[in-house]
Design a protein around this motif. Structure first.
Motif, PDB file in Angstrom:
ATOM      1  N   LYS A  59      -4.084  69.906  10.090  1.00  0.00           N
ATOM      2  CA  LYS A  59      -2.900  70.663  10.527  1.00  0.00           C
ATOM      3  C   LYS A  59      -3.392  71.701  11.513  1.00  0.00           C
ATOM      4  O   LYS A  59      -3.546  72.861  11.167  1.00  0.00           O
ATOM      5  CB  LYS A  59      -2.238  71.371   9.329  1.00  0.00           C
ATOM      6  CG  LYS A  59      -1.214  70.518   8.584  1.00  0.00           C
ATOM      7  CD  LYS A  59      -0.327  71.425   7.735  1.00  0.00           C
ATOM      8  CE  LYS A  59      -1.125  72.387   6.948  1.00  0.00           C
ATOM      9  NZ  LYS A  59      -1.018  72.774   5.669  1.00  0.00           N
ATOM     10  N   PRO A  60      -3.677  71.283  12.753  1.00  0.00           N
ATOM     11  CA  PRO A  60      -4.282  72.257  13.664  1.00  0.00           C
ATOM     12  C   PRO A  60      -3.418  73.511  13.789  1.00  0.00           C
ATOM     13  O   PRO A  60      -2.196  73.418  13.817  1.00  0.00           O
ATOM     14  CB  PRO A  60      -4.373  71.507  14.993  1.00  0.00           C
ATOM     15  CG  PRO A  60      -3.722  70.196  14.806  1.00  0.00           C
ATOM     16  CD  PRO A  60      -3.402  69.994  13.374  1.00  0.00           C
ATOM     17  N   LEU A  61      -4.071  74.651  13.840  1.00  0.00           N
ATOM     18  CA  LEU A  61      -3.370  75.928  13.981  1.00  0.00           C
ATOM     19  C   LEU A  61      -2.525  75.916  15.229  1.00  0.00           C
ATOM     20  O   LEU A  61      -2.931  75.376  16.259  1.00  0.00           O
ATOM     21  CB  LEU A  61      -4.362  77.070  14.177  1.00  0.00           C
ATOM     22  CG  LEU A  61      -5.238  77.564  13.071  1.00  0.00           C
ATOM     23  CD1 LEU A  61      -5.781  78.929  13.478  1.00  0.00           C
ATOM     24  CD2 LEU A  61      -4.507  77.648  11.763  1.00  0.00           C
ATOM     25  N   THR A  62      -1.387  76.554  15.147  1.00  0.00           N
ATOM     26  CA  THR A  62      -0.541  76.715  16.333  1.00  0.00           C
ATOM     27  C   THR A  62      -0.710  78.144  16.846  1.00  0.00           C
ATOM     28  O   THR A  62      -1.294  79.003  16.176  1.00  0.00           O
ATOM     29  CB  THR A  62       0.936  76.522  15.970  1.00  0.00           C
ATOM     30  OG1 THR A  62       1.284  77.528  15.015  1.00  0.00           O
ATOM     31  CG2 THR A  62       1.186  75.140  15.366  1.00  0.00           C
ATOM     32  N   ARG A  63      -0.165  78.386  18.016  1.00  0.00           N
ATOM     33  CA  ARG A  63      -0.132  79.727  18.601  1.00  0.00           C
ATOM     34  C   ARG A  63       0.495  80.732  17.613  1.00  0.00           C
ATOM     35  O   ARG A  63      -0.016  81.838  17.422  1.00  0.00           O
ATOM     36  CB  ARG A  63       0.701  79.621  19.888  1.00  0.00           C
ATOM     37  CG  ARG A  63       0.863  80.864  20.687  1.00  0.00           C
ATOM     38  CD  ARG A  63       1.554  80.543  22.000  1.00  0.00           C
ATOM     39  NE  ARG A  63       0.609  80.060  22.998  1.00  0.00           N
ATOM     40  CZ  ARG A  63      -0.165  80.861  23.733  1.00  0.00           C
ATOM     41  NH1 ARG A  63      -0.095  82.165  23.580  1.00  0.00           N
ATOM     42  NH2 ARG A  63      -0.987  80.361  24.610  1.00  0.00           N
ATOM     43  N   GLU A  64       1.578  80.310  16.958  1.00  0.00           N
ATOM     44  CA  GLU A  64       2.286  81.198  16.017  1.00  0.00           C
ATOM     45  C   GLU A  64       1.396  81.530  14.812  1.00  0.00           C
ATOM     46  O   GLU A  64       1.391  82.664  14.333  1.00  0.00           O
ATOM     47  CB  GLU A  64       3.597  80.567  15.528  1.00  0.00           C
ATOM     48  CG  GLU A  64       4.692  80.442  16.595  1.00  0.00           C
ATOM     49  CD  GLU A  64       4.363  79.447  17.715  1.00  0.00           C
ATOM     50  OE1 GLU A  64       3.758  78.381  17.415  1.00  0.00           O
ATOM     51  OE2 GLU A  64       4.656  79.748  18.897  1.00  0.00           O
TER      52      GLU A  64
END
Lengths: 217, 218
Positions: free
Chosen positions: A105-110
């Protein structure tokens, strides 16, 4: 671990190089190495002291000579390979990348925006009463061990005074072995003259040390 | 599952050393391509980390905290008692401020912060550590010869000023509250914050009264 990372008090190092001191990163690749390392690490969280131990295990010459965030990236890669999210063959280019791991679950900007304003809390509860009280004289362990520890070599077998009790925190030595032990943590005051033979002034050194590193003097 | 096996990790490190491009910039580029292609890293997240610590989070935050402590005795007391809570009061909480401690300089005490075992730093309030803070020279020498280190930074202490070195060995993070320079009576917090250098909050700068800049002004 008696590694090169344990630098406190080591002699022979020269002047401090202050170039680039006003920039957060040393150019673009340094910044990318940082961003990649923390993205990869936060996507699959590791105990902080396992991360530290894996960084300490980098080849000593690389540890002392490669750029700082390059060593973070190498550490994050080693952690991901160890855990099976990546293979050595993929990283070294001997095999094209396999499918995305199921649980990725790659990190998002948020996610990043949330992480940078959220202080993690490391304090834990324990039923064991604190063994030492503020003002008490203690002596540190005379020897280290070959696993991860946060008792630097320069304060082994040294007399100090408990300056503050900081509650219980995860014992790094256990955390780097995959175990959770909440242990009392103290800030301990040492006279620099008791630690380094050549010091003749009243300067003081403070370290945050876990209870099992200490004994009654 | 992580193996928690140091021998396995040592082997992985050796492989990475032998097979990745030796030039750091090329290594980073190759790894970014792989991690993005593999779906383990989103390049937007990488940008977001870099932006956060380039644009938003830096020593200006620490300088605001110090200026407020100089102006507001109650806040100063709260800061020295629980710096993590005090910076959160100002909306400046971040990574590594959870167990923040503030240590105060005075006419006869000078504080200096180091992490001899890695590079722990209160980056949530001071931004990324300067390169020298992470370098072997500083980490080795700060505990053994703090006065020599300070001299290199242009800080000459007389013998009656005691040095206190804080070696950040746990999750506590230390920031120094420098002394307010004389002649700043009546200054507002923005003007005071401009005097506070990043290095003064690490302890490699002390006298903030002069015009000379030692370390980044915030």
């Amino acid at each position: 671990m008696d590694g090169v990372h344990d630098l406190g008090g080591k002699e022979g190092f020269g002047r401090i190089n202050r170039s680039h001191e006003d920039k957060p990163f040393h150019g673009d690749h340094d910044a990318r190495a940082y961003g990649l390392s923390v993205s990869l690490r936060a996507e699959r969280p590791y105990p902080i002291d396992w991360f530290r131990h894996v960084r300490e295990l980098i080849d000593p010459v690389d540890y002392l000579t490669r750029p700082y965030f390059d060593s973070w990236l190498q550490t994050s890669l080693a952690l991901a390979i160890d855990k099976g999210a990546l293979t050595l063959e993929e990283v070294t280019g001997h095999k094209s990348p396999g499918p995305i791991p199921d649980n990725a679950k790659p990190l998002t900007r948020e996610d990043v925006h949330k992480i940078v304003v959220t202080p993690p809390c490391f304090e834990q509860s324990t039923d064991t009463p604190a063994a030492f009280r503020v003002g008490e004289t203690v002596v540190t362990a005379a020897r280290g061990h070959s696993g991860h520890t946060r008792l630097p070599a320069y304060v082994r077998n040294a007399k100090g005074v408990i300056h503050a009790h900081r509650g219980a925190h995860p014992l790094p030595d256990a955390e780097a072995r995959g175990e959770q032990i909440a242990e009392h943590l103290y800030t301990v005051e040492f006279r620099a003259a008791d630690v380094f033979e050549e010091v003749a002034n009243n300067d003081l050194i403070y370290l945050d040390l876990w209870e099992s590193y200490l004994a009654t003097a | 599952m992580s193996s928690f096996d140091p021998q396995k990790i040592t082997k992985i490190h050796r492989h990475l050393h032998s097979h990745l491009p030796p030039e750091p910039a090329l290594r980073v580029k190759a790894m970014e391509s792989l991690l993005v292609e593999k779906g383990l890293v989103n390049p937007d997240a990488v940008d977001a980390w870099i932006e956060a610590y380039t644009e938003d989070i830096g020593p200006k935050r620490g300088a605001q905290v110090v200026a407020r402590a100089w102006l507001d005795a109650d806040f100063r007391a709260r800061l020295l008692n629980d710096a993590g809570a005090a910076v959160a009061e100002m909306g400046l909480q971040g990574q590594a401020t959870g167990h923040l401690k503030a240590v105060e300089n005075s006419c006869d005490v000078h504080n200096l912060v180091v992490c001899t075992l890695c590079s722990c730093y209160p980056f949530g309030i001071l931004g990324m550590a300067p390169a020298w803070y992470k370098a072997a020279e500083y980490r080795a020498r700060a505990v053994r010869d703090p006065r020599g280190v300070l001299t290199e930074f242009g800080v000459d202490l007389s013998d009656d000023v005691a040095v206190k070195v804080w070696d950040s060995t746990a999750e506590l993070r230390y920031m120094v509250v420098p002394e307010r320079p004389a002649g700043t009576e009546g200054w507002d917090s923005d003007a005071l914050a401009k005097l506070v250098t990043r290095n003064s909050m690490i302890g490699t700068d002390r006298d903030l009264s002069g015009g000379e800049t030692n370390g980044r002004r915030s």
